[in-house]
Design a protein around this motif. Structure first.
Motif, mmCIF file in Angstrom:
data_model
loop_
_atom_site.group_PDB
_atom_site.id
_atom_site.type_symbol
_atom_site.label_atom_id
_atom_site.label_comp_id
_atom_site.label_asym_id
_atom_site.label_seq_id
_atom_site.Cartn_x
_atom_site.Cartn_y
_atom_site.Cartn_z
ATOM 1 N N GLN A 45 0.740 -1.369 -0.096
ATOM 2 C CA GLN A 45 -0.129 -0.157 -0.003
ATOM 3 C C GLN A 45 0.938 1.200 0.072
ATOM 4 O OE1 GLN A 45 -1.141 -0.509 4.630
ATOM 5 N NE2 GLN A 45 -2.644 1.030 3.515
ATOM 6 N N CYS A 52 -3.672 -2.496 -1.954
ATOM 7 C CA CYS A 52 -4.787 -1.557 -1.368
ATOM 8 C C CYS A 52 -5.266 -0.863 -2.288
ATOM 9 C CB CYS A 52 -4.019 -0.696 -0.216
ATOM 10 S SG CYS A 52 -5.130 0.682 0.578
ATOM 11 N N THR A 97 -5.290 3.081 -2.055
ATOM 12 C CA THR A 97 -3.833 3.732 -2.628
ATOM 13 C C THR A 97 -4.294 3.877 -4.077
ATOM 14 O OG1 THR A 97 -2.654 2.644 -1.080
ATOM 15 C CG2 THR A 97 -1.809 3.296 -2.748
ATOM 16 N N GLY A 108 -5.268 -1.740 2.609
ATOM 17 C CA GLY A 108 -4.238 -2.587 2.988
ATOM 18 C C GLY A 108 -3.943 -2.790 4.776
#
Lengths: 112, 112, 112
Positions: free
Chosen positions: B41, B71, B74, B95
């Motif tokens: 992430q 993630c 992200t 994440g």
């Protein structure tokens, strides 16, 4: 309670923070910490070399009962011998496995 | 034993150490590691991009059964699509929640 | 599930990632995270200073129920007073002991 400090960075500030944290855990006034272990690998191996800047701190931790383990895998990759490490530092085949094993036994994990 | 490796730094040395650690866990000769997961992430997402420098290492880990999760949060913040990630990389909503879930299931945590 | 985020680096990107992760854990849509704690120590103490760059983020986390603890040991070494820290930040004698205690209670560990 038990704690493993994982030193694997080449950053000297992080290495020193790792050793300081181990010292602080040892000296915990509430006396709740039964055991402190340090596992070094990758660039963190510098922390336990005989020619390193942290010789005094590591020797004092070893004298006070902290178990310090270095990754043999890293030694091989860096062309180092066990004799390049401070006396009293143990070697383990692979640092990441040792950190896993300690957590599996109930150790808390700290990464400086 | 099971281990999750958490890669969330933009530091390339740390990213490479994370992948090397996952590889070492897989190849543990004592055969005590049953499962290895990687969660990426923040800046660590670079590790699993199709245009990254670590494509070969990540693809080899995926082939060898390592579960690699990225993630989604992200991805959104960095304006990336799932198609920017290597095939076989799963996405998870967040994440940090995935890393928490894995530890809650008994995985040890390693932060390179 | 419960998570402790450990902020001990002087790296501003890592400090911000730590706060962002705490926020993301709070806002987890699957609602599986019951509690989020942050422990700051060493250079990470900057995150909770009244003159820091992250005042708004930390105050919002405190308002939303995140327990933020700062290491008294670090305060002493840096010649700081509790009044240098944001209101609502608790102090603990030693950050590393607090992080160990939380993991011992079942918190997952995240190191940004």
């Amino acid at each position: 309670m038990q704690t493993v400090v994982h030193i694997l960075s080449g950053d000297e500030a992080e290495q020193q923070t790792g050793l300081a944290i181990a010292r602080n855990l040892l000296e915990d006034e509430t006396d709740r910490i039964d055991d402190v272990a340090i596992v070094v690998q990758a660039e963190g191996i510098a922390t336990v070399r005989t020619d390193g800047d942290t010789v005094d701190d590591v020797e004092a931790l070893l004298e006070d009962g902290v178990e310090v383990s270095a990754c043999s895998n890293t030694l091989e990759m860096m062309d180092l011998e066990e004799s390049d490490l401070l006396e009293g530092v143990e070697t383990v085949p692979e640092g990441a496995v040792e950190v896993t094993r300690l957590q599996d036994e109930g150790y808390a994990y700290l990464r400086p």
